[in-house]
Design a protein around this motif. Structure first.
Motif, PDB file in Angstrom:
ATOM      1  N   PHE A   5       7.294  26.312  53.857  1.00  0.00           N
ATOM      2  CA  PHE A   5       8.522  26.513  54.599  1.00  0.00           C
ATOM      3  C   PHE A   5       9.436  25.328  54.343  1.00  0.00           C
ATOM      4  O   PHE A   5       9.075  24.185  54.622  1.00  0.00           O
ATOM      5  CB  PHE A   5       8.235  26.626  56.097  1.00  0.00           C
ATOM      6  N   ILE A   6      10.596  25.578  53.804  1.00  0.00           N
ATOM      7  CA  ILE A   6      11.551  24.503  53.541  1.00  0.00           C
ATOM      8  C   ILE A   6      12.434  24.350  54.780  1.00  0.00           C
ATOM      9  O   ILE A   6      13.261  25.199  55.082  1.00  0.00           O
ATOM     10  CB  ILE A   6      12.411  24.804  52.298  1.00  0.00           C
ATOM     11  N   LEU A   7      12.228  23.240  55.498  1.00  0.00           N
ATOM     12  CA  LEU A   7      12.994  23.000  56.720  1.00  0.00           C
ATOM     13  C   LEU A   7      14.358  22.418  56.404  1.00  0.00           C
ATOM     14  O   LEU A   7      15.290  22.518  57.184  1.00  0.00           O
ATOM     15  CB  LEU A   7      12.216  22.048  57.635  1.00  0.00           C
ATOM     16  N   SER A   8      14.478  21.729  55.288  1.00  0.00           N
ATOM     17  CA  SER A   8      15.767  21.223  54.832  1.00  0.00           C
ATOM     18  C   SER A   8      15.612  20.969  53.346  1.00  0.00           C
ATOM     19  O   SER A   8      14.548  21.191  52.775  1.00  0.00           O
ATOM     20  CB  SER A   8      16.143  19.929  55.564  1.00  0.00           C
ATOM     21  N   ARG A   9      16.645  20.451  52.694  1.00  0.00           N
ATOM     22  CA  ARG A   9      16.558  20.189  51.273  1.00  0.00           C
ATOM     23  C   ARG A   9      15.638  19.005  50.976  1.00  0.00           C
ATOM     24  O   ARG A   9      15.171  18.844  49.866  1.00  0.00           O
ATOM     25  CB  ARG A   9      17.947  19.914  50.701  1.00  0.00           C
ATOM     26  N   ARG A  10      15.366  18.179  51.979  1.00  0.00           N
ATOM     27  CA  ARG A  10      14.556  16.991  51.750  1.00  0.00           C
ATOM     28  C   ARG A  10      13.156  17.125  52.328  1.00  0.00           C
ATOM     29  O   ARG A  10      12.191  16.700  51.750  1.00  0.00           O
ATOM     30  CB  ARG A  10      15.212  15.750  52.384  1.00  0.00           C
ATOM     31  N   ARG A  11      13.051  17.661  53.511  1.00  0.00           N
ATOM     32  CA  ARG A  11      11.771  17.632  54.221  1.00  0.00           C
ATOM     33  C   ARG A  11      11.108  18.997  54.162  1.00  0.00           C
ATOM     34  O   ARG A  11      11.731  20.007  54.423  1.00  0.00           O
ATOM     35  CB  ARG A  11      11.989  17.193  55.666  1.00  0.00           C
ATOM     36  N   ILE A  12       9.854  19.001  53.849  1.00  0.00           N
ATOM     37  CA  ILE A  12       9.127  20.256  53.686  1.00  0.00           C
ATOM     38  C   ILE A  12       7.852  20.207  54.508  1.00  0.00           C
ATOM     39  O   ILE A  12       7.139  19.217  54.494  1.00  0.00           O
ATOM     40  CB  ILE A  12       8.781  20.510  52.204  1.00  0.00           C
ATOM     41  N   THR A  13       7.595  21.287  55.230  1.00  0.00           N
ATOM     42  CA  THR A  13       6.323  21.470  55.905  1.00  0.00           C
ATOM     43  C   THR A  13       5.559  22.569  55.190  1.00  0.00           C
ATOM     44  O   THR A  13       6.069  23.668  55.011  1.00  0.00           O
ATOM     45  CB  THR A  13       6.525  21.849  57.383  1.00  0.00           C
ATOM     46  N   MET A 184      13.777  10.659  49.679  1.00  0.00           N
ATOM     47  CA  MET A 184      13.145  11.922  50.054  1.00  0.00           C
ATOM     48  C   MET A 184      13.779  13.153  49.419  1.00  0.00           C
ATOM     49  O   MET A 184      13.556  14.269  49.875  1.00  0.00           O
ATOM     50  CB  MET A 184      13.121  12.071  51.579  1.00  0.00           C
ATOM     51  N   THR A 185      14.539  12.965  48.372  1.00  0.00           N
ATOM     52  CA  THR A 185      14.883  14.126  47.551  1.00  0.00           C
ATOM     53  C   THR A 185      13.756  14.304  46.542  1.00  0.00           C
ATOM     54  O   THR A 185      13.222  13.313  46.018  1.00  0.00           O
ATOM     55  CB  THR A 185      16.222  13.931  46.824  1.00  0.00           C
ATOM     56  N   GLN A 186      13.379  15.539  46.258  1.00  0.00           N
ATOM     57  CA  GLN A 186      12.212  15.788  45.414  1.00  0.00           C
ATOM     58  C   GLN A 186      12.365  15.163  44.033  1.00  0.00           C
ATOM     59  O   GLN A 186      11.430  14.547  43.515  1.00  0.00           O
ATOM     60  CB  GLN A 186      11.971  17.296  45.290  1.00  0.00           C
ATOM     61  N   ASP A 187      13.541  15.288  43.423  1.00  0.00           N
ATOM     62  CA  ASP A 187      13.750  14.733  42.088  1.00  0.00           C
ATOM     63  C   ASP A 187      13.593  13.220  42.090  1.00  0.00           C
ATOM     64  O   ASP A 187      12.908  12.654  41.230  1.00  0.00           O
ATOM     65  CB  ASP A 187      15.139  15.114  41.560  1.00  0.00           C
ATOM     66  N   ASN A 188      14.252  12.550  43.041  1.00  0.00           N
ATOM     67  CA  ASN A 188      14.166  11.096  43.100  1.00  0.00           C
ATOM     68  C   ASN A 188      12.744  10.630  43.359  1.00  0.00           C
ATOM     69  O   ASN A 188      12.274   9.660  42.760  1.00  0.00           O
ATOM     70  CB  ASN A 188      15.093  10.553  44.191  1.00  0.00           C
ATOM     71  N   VAL A 233      -2.373  20.285  62.817  1.00  0.00           N
ATOM     72  CA  VAL A 233      -1.160  19.703  62.241  1.00  0.00           C
ATOM     73  C   VAL A 233      -1.502  18.332  61.670  1.00  0.00           C
ATOM     74  O   VAL A 233      -2.210  17.536  62.312  1.00  0.00           O
ATOM     75  CB  VAL A 233      -0.032  19.559  63.288  1.00  0.00           C
ATOM     76  N   ALA A 234      -1.035  18.053  60.462  1.00  0.00           N
ATOM     77  CA  ALA A 234      -1.176  16.730  59.854  1.00  0.00           C
ATOM     78  C   ALA A 234       0.220  16.164  59.629  1.00  0.00           C
ATOM     79  O   ALA A 234       1.080  16.839  59.052  1.00  0.00           O
ATOM     80  CB  ALA A 234      -1.938  16.808  58.542  1.00  0.00           C
ATOM     81  N   VAL A 235       0.443  14.937  60.077  1.00  0.00           N
ATOM     82  CA  VAL A 235       1.742  14.277  59.936  1.00  0.00           C
ATOM     83  C   VAL A 235       1.557  13.067  59.032  1.00  0.00           C
ATOM     84  O   VAL A 235       0.864  12.111  59.389  1.00  0.00           O
ATOM     85  CB  VAL A 235       2.307  13.850  61.306  1.00  0.00           C
ATOM     86  N   VAL A 236       2.172  13.120  57.846  1.00  0.00           N
ATOM     87  CA  VAL A 236       2.008  12.050  56.859  1.00  0.00           C
ATOM     88  C   VAL A 236       3.367  11.747  56.230  1.00  0.00           C
ATOM     89  O   VAL A 236       4.290  12.555  56.284  1.00  0.00           O
ATOM     90  CB  VAL A 236       1.007  12.445  55.749  1.00  0.00           C
ATOM     91  N   GLY A 237       3.459  10.579  55.636  1.00  0.00           N
ATOM     92  CA  GLY A 237       4.673  10.238  54.913  1.00  0.00           C
ATOM     93  C   GLY A 237       4.903  11.170  53.740  1.00  0.00           C
ATOM     94  O   GLY A 237       3.958  11.727  53.158  1.00  0.00           O
ATOM     95  N   TYR A 238       6.163  11.328  53.384  1.00  0.00           N
ATOM     96  CA  TYR A 238       6.539  12.254  52.320  1.00  0.00           C
ATOM     97  C   TYR A 238       5.795  11.968  51.018  1.00  0.00           C
ATOM     98  O   TYR A 238       5.447  12.886  50.270  1.00  0.00           O
ATOM     99  CB  TYR A 238       8.047  12.146  52.104  1.00  0.00           C
ATOM    100  N   ALA A 239       5.517  10.693  50.748  1.00  0.00           N
ATOM    101  CA  ALA A 239       4.846  10.316  49.509  1.00  0.00           C
ATOM    102  C   ALA A 239       3.431  10.870  49.424  1.00  0.00           C
ATOM    103  O   ALA A 239       2.871  10.985  48.327  1.00  0.00           O
ATOM    104  CB  ALA A 239       4.810   8.790  49.375  1.00  0.00           C
ATOM    105  N   HIS A 240       2.847  11.235  50.556  1.00  0.00           N
ATOM    106  CA  HIS A 240       1.473  11.737  50.575  1.00  0.00           C
ATOM    107  C   HIS A 240       1.380  13.254  50.644  1.00  0.00           C
ATOM    108  O   HIS A 240       0.283  13.803  50.472  1.00  0.00           O
ATOM    109  CB  HIS A 240       0.720  11.147  51.773  1.00  0.00           C
ATOM    110  N   ARG A 241       2.480  13.937  50.898  1.00  0.00           N
ATOM    111  CA  ARG A 241       2.393  15.356  51.208  1.00  0.00           C
ATOM    112  C   ARG A 241       1.817  16.177  50.065  1.00  0.00           C
ATOM    113  O   ARG A 241       0.844  16.927  50.237  1.00  0.00           O
ATOM    114  CB  ARG A 241       3.769  15.922  51.611  1.00  0.00           C
TER     115      ARG A 241
END
Length: 270
Positions: A5-13, A184-188, A233-241
């Motif tokens: 589920f894409i919650l925004s262009r940057r953050r994904i759950t 937190m943009t996927q490309d960057n 639910v697991a809450v982790v930094g974007y780098a670990h997702r």
């Protein structure tokens, strides 16, 4: 199978399912410094009402979060010697995940409100810092930051933008939010992580891969042994997702995952 589920262009759950167990696993990738990430964490936990919430914390990280410091002074002084003022150091420390922020605090608070059991799922910070000290030297940081021969032009461009935001920061929170917007943009993120891993593979392994594996094992153990078919639910930094997601699916589909060493211990808080 999984759904994303894409919650925004940057953050994904990511919504994951164990191949042989009932229950759903919601993997929330966050920025440790972003107010928007904190709101997403709260919304997911409140709506899902999980039996367990795993957070990217160990006992010392949790204590350090409460005391607002887990990074040794020697590491902070290294950033200062590289020409950053205190605001810039604080912004970088938060954005890089050494000082967990509001996202983890909100995860803990919301887990308590909803009656979920809290799991501290990260590798002990002492182990990570010890591995980083062995893997990286101050001259390596300078080479990564300034040497065009070590990293490609795209990485240099992103790094220069982050450095400029941090160095000219007047507000820690504003700088940290702006840095997270960049990272937190996927490309960057893919550009930076690939460059960092290529330049400093041992440091990247300690900072990312070993922790991904550790958290994936604990998450799998939670689903198989504790959740009893209820959502987690697991809450982790974007780098670990993404790494955590891949490892979870590998382990759930037959990879060795028994928690048999102290390196895979964890704390469950009732």
């Amino acid at each position: 199978r999984r759904q994303v589920f894409i919650l925004s262009r940057r953050r994904i759950t990511s919504l994951m399912r164990h191949p042989r167990r009932d229950g759903e696993i919601y993997l929330v990738g966050t920025s440790h410094v972003s107010m928007k990430s904190s709101k997403e964490v709260e919304d997911v936990i409140t709506s899902v009402k999980p039996s367990h919430v795993m957070v990217e914390l160990c006992e010392r990280r949790l204590h350090g979060m409460k005391m607002n410091s887990i990074l040794p002074p020697s590491i902070e002084s290294l950033f200062e010697r590289m020409g950053l003022n205190k605001n810039a150091v604080e912004a970088l420390v938060r954005a890089l995940g050494f000082r967990q922020g509001r996202d983890m605090a909100i995860a803990i608070e919301t887990a308590q409100k909803t009656g979920a059991q809290l799991i501290l799922g990260d590798v002990a910070i002492e182990e990570t810092i010890r591995a980083l000290r062995q893997a990286i030297k101050p001259q390596d940081l300078g080479r990564i930051a300034f040497s065009g021969t070590s990293i490609d032009t795209r990485t240099m461009r992103i790094g220069a933008l982050v450095w400029s935001i941090a160095k000219n920061a007047s507000s820690v929170q504003d700088a940290a939010e702006r840095i997270s917007e960049v990272l937190m943009t996927q490309d960057n993120f893919e550009i930076l992580s690939s460059s960092l891993e290529a330049a400093l593979p041992d440091a990247y392994n300690a900072l990312v891969h070993e922790r991904d594996e550790h958290m994936a094992r604990i998450l799998l153990d939670t689903v198989e042994q504790k959740a009893k078919g209820k959502p987690v639910v697991a809450v982790v930094g974007y780098a670990h997702r993404l790494g955590l997601e891949r490892r979870f699916h590998r382990l759930a589909n037959g990879g060795a995952h028994k928690l048999s060493s102290s390196a895979c211990s964890y704390t469950l808080i009732r």
